[in-house]
Design a protein around this motif. Sequence first.
Motif, mmCIF file in Angstrom:
data_model
loop_
_atom_site.group_PDB
_atom_site.id
_atom_site.type_symbol
_atom_site.label_atom_id
_atom_site.label_comp_id
_atom_site.label_asym_id
_atom_site.label_seq_id
_atom_site.Cartn_x
_atom_site.Cartn_y
_atom_site.Cartn_z
ATOM 1 N N HIS A 1 0.835 -1.200 0.000
ATOM 2 C CA HIS A 1 0.000 0.000 0.000
ATOM 3 C C HIS A 1 0.878 1.262 0.000
ATOM 4 C CE1 HIS A 1 -3.477 2.461 0.604
ATOM 5 N NE2 HIS A 1 -3.027 2.921 1.756
ATOM 6 N N LEU A 2 1.931 1.257 0.833
ATOM 7 C CA LEU A 2 2.857 2.398 0.866
ATOM 8 C C LEU A 2 3.525 2.579 -0.500
ATOM 9 C CD1 LEU A 2 4.676 2.184 4.322
ATOM 10 C CD2 LEU A 2 3.652 4.237 3.349
ATOM 11 N N ARG A 3 4.024 1.476 -1.091
ATOM 12 C CA ARG A 3 4.742 1.533 -2.376
ATOM 13 C C ARG A 3 3.849 1.955 -3.534
ATOM 14 N NH1 ARG A 3 9.645 -0.819 -1.554
ATOM 15 N NH2 ARG A 3 9.594 -1.894 0.434
ATOM 16 N N ALA B 1 2.519 6.221 -2.249
ATOM 17 C CA ALA B 1 3.551 6.889 -3.064
ATOM 18 C C ALA B 1 2.905 7.653 -4.228
ATOM 19 C CB ALA B 1 4.569 5.864 -3.571
ATOM 20 N N ILE C 1 1.310 10.857 -3.003
ATOM 21 C CA ILE C 1 2.324 11.875 -2.685
ATOM 22 C C ILE C 1 2.812 12.551 -3.974
ATOM 23 C CG2 ILE C 1 4.730 12.158 -1.856
ATOM 24 C CD1 ILE C 1 3.953 10.066 0.382
ATOM 25 N N LEU C 2 2.962 11.761 -5.030
ATOM 26 C CA LEU C 2 3.412 12.320 -6.317
ATOM 27 C C LEU C 2 2.325 13.169 -6.980
ATOM 28 C CD1 LEU C 2 5.352 9.188 -7.653
ATOM 29 C CD2 LEU C 2 6.383 11.363 -6.923
ATOM 30 N N GLN D 1 -1.209 13.856 1.985
ATOM 31 C CA GLN D 1 -1.587 13.974 3.406
ATOM 32 C C GLN D 1 -2.731 13.039 3.749
ATOM 33 O OE1 GLN D 1 0.115 15.821 5.598
ATOM 34 N NE2 GLN D 1 1.422 16.582 3.973
ATOM 35 N N LYS E 1 -3.679 10.216 2.331
ATOM 36 C CA LYS E 1 -3.289 8.792 2.379
ATOM 37 C C LYS E 1 -2.385 8.521 3.592
ATOM 38 C CE LYS E 1 -5.407 7.122 -1.130
ATOM 39 N NZ LYS E 1 -6.522 6.213 -0.866
ATOM 40 N N ILE E 2 -1.558 9.500 3.975
ATOM 41 C CA ILE E 2 -0.694 9.317 5.154
ATOM 42 C C ILE E 2 -1.560 9.273 6.420
ATOM 43 C CG2 ILE E 2 1.101 10.412 6.582
ATOM 44 C CD1 ILE E 2 2.455 11.285 3.926
ATOM 45 N N ASP E 3 -2.556 10.166 6.501
ATOM 46 C CA ASP E 3 -3.488 10.121 7.655
ATOM 47 C C ASP E 3 -4.113 8.737 7.780
ATOM 48 O OD1 ASP E 3 -3.108 12.739 8.325
ATOM 49 O OD2 ASP E 3 -4.921 13.501 7.344
#
Lengths: 89, 89, 89, 89
Positions: free
Chosen positions: A57-59, A63, A66-67, A74, A76-78
């Motif tokens: 999920h992070l990759r 990611a 963020i791009l 923000q 997706k990070i939350d």
Amino acid sequence: MNEGKLKAINKLKTARGQMDGIIRMLEDDRYCVDISTQILSVIGLLKKANIDILNSHLRSCVASAILEGEEQGQEKIDEIINIIDKYIK
Amino acid sequence: MNEGKLKAINKLKTARGQMDGIIRMLEDDRYCVDISTQILSVIGLLKKANIDILNSHLRSCVASAILEGEEQGQEKIDEIINIIDKYIK
Amino acid sequence: MNEGKLKAINKLKTARGQMDGIIRMLEDDRYCVDISTQILSVIGLLKKANIDILNSHLRSCVASAILEGEEQGQEKIDEIINIIDKYIK
Amino acid sequence: MNEGKLKAINKLKTARGQMDGIIRMLEDDRYCVDISTQILSVIGLLKKANIDILNSHLRSCVASAILEGEEQGQEKIDEIINIIDKYIK
């Protein structure tokens, strides 16, 4: 399906087989500590499956977001911090 | 079968059903965070089943061993502390 | 003071020293992942101190209560299961 | 110092104060279950401080690395997954 999900599905199928075994152990009235040890083993496998999923999920999703832009990132990070918090707590 | 094992078997059967659902979610390539949330729910149920089992074990086997004699009691306490340690760690 | 409490006090004093170090790391604006790793180490030490305490508690208070009578035993087992549940959850 | 580190430093200072209190409880030979409950409270605070740090780390270091390039992003994601894995395990 991404690689993390493929890894996770294999771990979850193994875990499901272990759960069938634990249910049989309970039905056969086996020793409590042996059953508790087996439950711990399934929990360990489920946690590893979860790490596979969060890693993918992070990759991929996080990611990409963020791009795309700060706001999308923000959000997706939350979301991922929220689920990590629940696992750690 | 003692009461704790009966409670545990019901929780484990529910957990097995949830696992089937999670495997389908993965096969349908559903959203990672939703899958992760469901895995956490199964882990929570397995931990509760384990508490049912440890509770019964303390009330029956460990209590009986303590009443039998100091050595027998120590042995069962060592065993349960060992499994609790693995769960907490 | 029983043996478990003596062991626990030593671990807690070590953990307090580590905490001073982590606060300095934060004040020096050190790398997040290094700080997170140090926090995990303190948590591990606190969990071990807790196991020392629960171990002593089972061997002394809980065992004595079980020898006193069924009701007294049940009460102490309820209490320790309740705290174990909170740690595992 | 970023916002997450500021939040974490406050939580860690509170946790250090609680640890001093627990050491006094042990020296005063207070009841085991009360001590165990206090240790659990400190662990909870340390986990929250860690979430503050990981949250900031994702927002700053990891996000910057992803914007720099795929290789830099992968490296930071590997690193954060590795620490999350240790916390969840």
